[in-house]
Design a protein around this motif. Structure first.
Motif, PDB file in Angstrom:
ATOM      1  N   VAL A 108      39.324 -24.241 -46.106  1.00  0.00           N
ATOM      2  CA  VAL A 108      39.027 -22.746 -46.770  1.00  0.00           C
ATOM      3  C   VAL A 108      39.026 -22.838 -48.136  1.00  0.00           C
ATOM      4  CG1 VAL A 108      39.904 -20.385 -46.956  1.00  0.00           C
ATOM      5  CG2 VAL A 108      40.300 -21.582 -44.513  1.00  0.00           C
ATOM      6  N   THR A 109      38.022 -22.618 -48.903  1.00  0.00           N
ATOM      7  CA  THR A 109      37.852 -22.594 -50.102  1.00  0.00           C
ATOM      8  C   THR A 109      38.369 -21.277 -50.799  1.00  0.00           C
ATOM      9  OG1 THR A 109      35.521 -21.846 -50.611  1.00  0.00           O
ATOM     10  CG2 THR A 109      35.794 -24.050 -50.053  1.00  0.00           C
ATOM     11  N   GLY A 110      38.842 -21.388 -52.024  1.00  0.00           N
ATOM     12  CA  GLY A 110      39.574 -20.403 -52.676  1.00  0.00           C
ATOM     13  C   GLY A 110      40.747 -19.795 -51.636  1.00  0.00           C
ATOM     14  N   GLY A 111      41.316 -20.900 -50.984  1.00  0.00           N
ATOM     15  CA  GLY A 111      42.406 -20.351 -50.055  1.00  0.00           C
ATOM     16  C   GLY A 111      43.895 -20.250 -50.794  1.00  0.00           C
ATOM     17  N   ASP A 157      35.147 -34.919 -50.733  1.00  0.00           N
ATOM     18  CA  ASP A 157      35.380 -35.410 -49.736  1.00  0.00           C
ATOM     19  C   ASP A 157      36.166 -34.704 -48.511  1.00  0.00           C
ATOM     20  OD1 ASP A 157      35.547 -37.475 -47.725  1.00  0.00           O
ATOM     21  OD2 ASP A 157      37.524 -38.629 -48.461  1.00  0.00           O
ATOM     22  N   LEU A 158      35.663 -33.752 -48.070  1.00  0.00           N
ATOM     23  CA  LEU A 158      36.149 -32.874 -46.984  1.00  0.00           C
ATOM     24  C   LEU A 158      35.218 -32.301 -46.141  1.00  0.00           C
ATOM     25  CD1 LEU A 158      37.444 -29.917 -49.393  1.00  0.00           C
ATOM     26  CD2 LEU A 158      38.725 -31.519 -47.890  1.00  0.00           C
ATOM     27  N   THR A 159      35.770 -32.355 -44.942  1.00  0.00           N
ATOM     28  CA  THR A 159      34.779 -31.873 -43.540  1.00  0.00           C
ATOM     29  C   THR A 159      35.742 -30.897 -42.997  1.00  0.00           C
ATOM     30  OG1 THR A 159      35.157 -33.726 -42.219  1.00  0.00           O
ATOM     31  CG2 THR A 159      33.371 -33.915 -43.681  1.00  0.00           C
ATOM     32  N   GLY A 160      35.070 -30.275 -41.866  1.00  0.00           N
ATOM     33  CA  GLY A 160      35.874 -29.306 -40.884  1.00  0.00           C
ATOM     34  C   GLY A 160      34.951 -28.852 -39.872  1.00  0.00           C
ATOM     35  N   GLU A 161      35.528 -28.492 -38.783  1.00  0.00           N
ATOM     36  CA  GLU A 161      34.587 -27.911 -37.733  1.00  0.00           C
ATOM     37  C   GLU A 161      34.615 -26.484 -38.105  1.00  0.00           C
ATOM     38  OE1 GLU A 161      37.442 -29.185 -34.914  1.00  0.00           O
ATOM     39  OE2 GLU A 161      36.512 -31.055 -34.587  1.00  0.00           O
ATOM     40  N   ILE A 162      35.503 -26.040 -38.972  1.00  0.00           N
ATOM     41  CA  ILE A 162      35.250 -24.699 -39.461  1.00  0.00           C
ATOM     42  C   ILE A 162      35.363 -24.773 -40.642  1.00  0.00           C
ATOM     43  CG2 ILE A 162      36.546 -22.559 -39.399  1.00  0.00           C
ATOM     44  CD1 ILE A 162      38.143 -23.122 -36.786  1.00  0.00           C
ATOM     45  N   VAL A 163      34.169 -24.012 -41.431  1.00  0.00           N
ATOM     46  CA  VAL A 163      34.186 -24.031 -42.946  1.00  0.00           C
ATOM     47  C   VAL A 163      34.225 -22.633 -43.416  1.00  0.00           C
ATOM     48  CG1 VAL A 163      33.014 -24.606 -44.984  1.00  0.00           C
ATOM     49  CG2 VAL A 163      33.272 -26.351 -42.994  1.00  0.00           C
ATOM     50  N   VAL A 164      35.104 -22.174 -44.009  1.00  0.00           N
ATOM     51  CA  VAL A 164      35.232 -20.761 -45.020  1.00  0.00           C
ATOM     52  C   VAL A 164      34.788 -20.987 -46.109  1.00  0.00           C
ATOM     53  CG1 VAL A 164      36.299 -18.656 -45.089  1.00  0.00           C
ATOM     54  CG2 VAL A 164      36.870 -20.037 -42.920  1.00  0.00           C
ATOM     55  N   ASN A 165      33.420 -20.458 -46.676  1.00  0.00           N
ATOM     56  CA  ASN A 165      33.062 -20.485 -47.910  1.00  0.00           C
ATOM     57  C   ASN A 165      33.282 -19.297 -48.476  1.00  0.00           C
ATOM     58  OD1 ASN A 165      31.855 -23.419 -48.068  1.00  0.00           O
ATOM     59  ND2 ASN A 165      30.320 -22.511 -46.702  1.00  0.00           N
ATOM     60  N   ASN A 166      34.451 -19.294 -49.430  1.00  0.00           N
ATOM     61  CA  ASN A 166      35.075 -18.193 -49.947  1.00  0.00           C
ATOM     62  C   ASN A 166      35.440 -18.032 -51.471  1.00  0.00           C
ATOM     63  OD1 ASN A 166      37.007 -15.724 -49.698  1.00  0.00           O
ATOM     64  ND2 ASN A 166      38.258 -17.340 -50.577  1.00  0.00           N
ATOM     65  N   ALA A 167      35.580 -19.256 -52.068  1.00  0.00           N
ATOM     66  CA  ALA A 167      35.918 -19.289 -53.460  1.00  0.00           C
ATOM     67  C   ALA A 167      34.586 -18.490 -54.278  1.00  0.00           C
ATOM     68  CB  ALA A 167      36.059 -20.604 -53.795  1.00  0.00           C
ATOM     69  N   GLY A 168      35.275 -17.603 -55.222  1.00  0.00           N
ATOM     70  CA  GLY A 168      34.450 -16.903 -55.919  1.00  0.00           C
ATOM     71  C   GLY A 168      35.020 -16.367 -57.154  1.00  0.00           C
ATOM     72  N   PHE A 169      34.121 -15.967 -58.173  1.00  0.00           N
ATOM     73  CA  PHE A 169      34.728 -14.993 -59.262  1.00  0.00           C
ATOM     74  C   PHE A 169      33.596 -14.144 -59.567  1.00  0.00           C
ATOM     75  CE2 PHE A 169      32.561 -18.548 -61.618  1.00  0.00           C
ATOM     76  CZ  PHE A 169      32.133 -18.119 -62.707  1.00  0.00           C
ATOM     77  N   GLN A 170      34.004 -13.398 -60.539  1.00  0.00           N
ATOM     78  CA  GLN A 170      32.895 -12.240 -61.181  1.00  0.00           C
ATOM     79  C   GLN A 170      32.977 -12.235 -62.727  1.00  0.00           C
ATOM     80  OE1 GLN A 170      30.444 -10.254 -60.887  1.00  0.00           O
ATOM     81  NE2 GLN A 170      31.229  -9.085 -59.232  1.00  0.00           N
ATOM     82  N   HIS A 171      31.714 -12.001 -63.025  1.00  0.00           N
ATOM     83  CA  HIS A 171      31.396 -11.961 -64.502  1.00  0.00           C
ATOM     84  C   HIS A 171      30.868 -10.636 -64.694  1.00  0.00           C
ATOM     85  CE1 HIS A 171      31.755 -13.109 -68.750  1.00  0.00           C
ATOM     86  NE2 HIS A 171      30.496 -12.653 -68.769  1.00  0.00           N
ATOM     87  N   ILE A 172      31.124  -9.701 -65.556  1.00  0.00           N
ATOM     88  CA  ILE A 172      30.465  -8.605 -65.693  1.00  0.00           C
ATOM     89  C   ILE A 172      29.827  -8.349 -67.081  1.00  0.00           C
ATOM     90  CG2 ILE A 172      30.722  -6.091 -65.730  1.00  0.00           C
ATOM     91  CD1 ILE A 172      32.853  -6.295 -63.485  1.00  0.00           C
ATOM     92  N   ARG A 229      27.246 -27.973 -50.142  1.00  0.00           N
ATOM     93  CA  ARG A 229      27.574 -29.255 -49.896  1.00  0.00           C
ATOM     94  C   ARG A 229      28.605 -29.382 -48.799  1.00  0.00           C
ATOM     95  NH1 ARG A 229      26.741 -32.994 -54.032  1.00  0.00           N
ATOM     96  NH2 ARG A 229      25.327 -32.229 -55.585  1.00  0.00           N
ATOM     97  N   LEU A 230      29.517 -28.314 -48.781  1.00  0.00           N
ATOM     98  CA  LEU A 230      30.523 -28.459 -47.774  1.00  0.00           C
ATOM     99  C   LEU A 230      29.803 -28.444 -46.290  1.00  0.00           C
ATOM    100  CD1 LEU A 230      33.373 -26.076 -48.815  1.00  0.00           C
ATOM    101  CD2 LEU A 230      33.604 -28.832 -48.236  1.00  0.00           C
ATOM    102  N   ILE A 231      28.907 -27.442 -46.181  1.00  0.00           N
ATOM    103  CA  ILE A 231      27.750 -27.529 -44.927  1.00  0.00           C
ATOM    104  C   ILE A 231      27.295 -28.645 -44.564  1.00  0.00           C
ATOM    105  CG2 ILE A 231      25.792 -26.268 -43.878  1.00  0.00           C
ATOM    106  CD1 ILE A 231      26.843 -23.702 -45.370  1.00  0.00           C
ATOM    107  N   GLN A 232      26.650 -29.272 -45.609  1.00  0.00           N
ATOM    108  CA  GLN A 232      25.937 -30.584 -45.192  1.00  0.00           C
ATOM    109  C   GLN A 232      26.982 -31.627 -45.111  1.00  0.00           C
ATOM    110  OE1 GLN A 232      24.518 -32.660 -49.327  1.00  0.00           O
ATOM    111  NE2 GLN A 232      22.507 -32.720 -47.907  1.00  0.00           N
ATOM    112  N   ARG A 233      28.095 -31.536 -45.555  1.00  0.00           N
ATOM    113  CA  ARG A 233      29.064 -32.505 -45.060  1.00  0.00           C
ATOM    114  C   ARG A 233      29.737 -32.328 -43.727  1.00  0.00           C
ATOM    115  NH1 ARG A 233      29.826 -33.061 -50.519  1.00  0.00           N
ATOM    116  NH2 ARG A 233      29.172 -35.058 -51.469  1.00  0.00           N
ATOM    117  N   SER A 234      29.891 -31.384 -43.407  1.00  0.00           N
ATOM    118  CA  SER A 234      30.347 -30.939 -42.132  1.00  0.00           C
ATOM    119  C   SER A 234      29.694 -30.888 -40.966  1.00  0.00           C
ATOM    120  CB  SER A 234      31.274 -29.678 -42.532  1.00  0.00           C
ATOM    121  OG  SER A 234      32.074 -29.666 -43.432  1.00  0.00           O
TER     122      SER A 234
END
Ligand SMILES: NC(=O)c1ccc[n+]([C@@H]2O[C@H](COP(=O)([O-])OP(=O)(O)OC[C@H]3O[C@@H](n4cnc5c(N)ncnc54)[C@H](O)[C@@H]3O)[C@@H](O)[C@H]2O)c1
Length: 256
Positions: free
Chosen positions: A19-22, A77-92, A116-121
């Motif tokens: 989980v990114t941004g966890g 160097d990370l892989t999972g059977e479940i990947v939650v691509n969540n990390a983010g920020f905002q700029h206004i 990248r995470l999808i490609q590796r996993s």
């Protein structure tokens, strides 16, 4: 341990999740909920202390990384059977004042790091005959708002990546979907209130009702736990045919 997820019919025992941004907000809620369902979770975050706090709470592993850094992405160097691509920020900012380096960072964090995470996993997912990619997009993956050029462009890019992944992964037991929340009660939104007030020339007190909830038929912010519940459902066997789609949780905003 009898997990809440098993009780609710979603049992992810034996599954490994990234989980990114966890360390905060939606990602933290997803990490907690996945662990409750039985998954072993790696919590990735720029904020090492926050990643460690979540990981300790759920018996997972913390991985501190700046996912806007091209070298970090090369070495990830990370892989999972479940990947939650969540990390983010905002700029206004209006486009003519939008810092190009912020635009690049938003695309790197919200499109390239997921790629990248999808490609590796994927090889691991294909070997297991099971994989779940949950991309935390946004109503802004489907709709635009002024002053959010980098964020809206990145989320629209994530939507495209998710669909391609769905088509390649589907025959091999791997699904990829986006979750598209409206405004969620997290630190990211709290930081935006002051910035929105400045850009729009209105008091901060009016930002939630007049800007954030203007298009929503349900007049409250989404809670992070509500997003996490949908993420865990997408990881279940019952959701095996939900693939390549975008699930809105926006109180009706995108029905307009
Ligand atoms: N809060 C909302 O209203 C809302 C609505 C729709 C979509 N989203 C999306 O949900 C996701 C999570 O948002 P949130 O509201 O929980 O935000 P948040 O600020 O509470 O959490 C984001 C986490 O990402 C981490 N992060 C930021 N930059 C990073 C980097 N370079 N490398 C690694 N980690 C980094 C932060 O340290 C933080 O822990 C984001 O992708 C956001 O776009 C949020």
């Amino acid at each position: 341990m009898t997990s809440v997820g098993a009780a609710a019919g979603v049992d992810l025992t034996g599954r490994t999740a990234v989980v990114t941004g966890g360390g905060s907000g939606i990602g933290r809620a997803c990490a907690i909920r996945l662990a409750q369902a039985g998954a072993t979770v790696t919590v990735v975050d720029l904020d090492e202390a926050a990643a460690t706090a979540t990981a300790q709470q759920i018996g997972g592993t913390a991985y501190a990384a700046d996912l806007t850094d091209a070298r970090v992405l090369d070495e990830l160097d990370l892989t999972g059977e479940i990947v939650v691509n969540n990390a983010g920020f905002q700029h206004i900012a209006p486009i003519e004042e939008f810092p190009p380096e912020k635009f690049t960072a938003l695309l790197r964090l919200m499109v390239e790091a997921p790629f990248r995470l999808i490609q590796r996993s994927l090889p691991r997912m294909y070997a297991a005959g099971y994989g779940r990619i949950v991309n935390v997009s946004s109503a802004h993956g489907l709709r635009a708002s002024p002053f959010k050029a980098g964020y809206v462009a990145a989320k629209h890019g994530l939507e495209g990546l998710s669909k391609v992944t769905a088509l390649e992964g589907g025959p091999k037991g791997v699904t990829s979907n986006c979750i598209n929340p409206g405004y969620v009660r997290t630190p990211l939104v709290e930081k935006q209130i002051a910035a929105q007030a400045k850009s729009r020339g209105i008091p901060e007190s009016e930002v939630i009702d007049q800007v954030m909830l203007a298009e929503s038929a349900v007049k409250r912010l989404v809670e992070p736990e509500e997003v996490a519940e949908l993420a865990v459902y997408l990881c279940s066997e019952a959701a095996a045919l939900i693939n390549g789609t975008s699930l809105c949780m926006d109180g009706g905003w995108t029905a307009r």
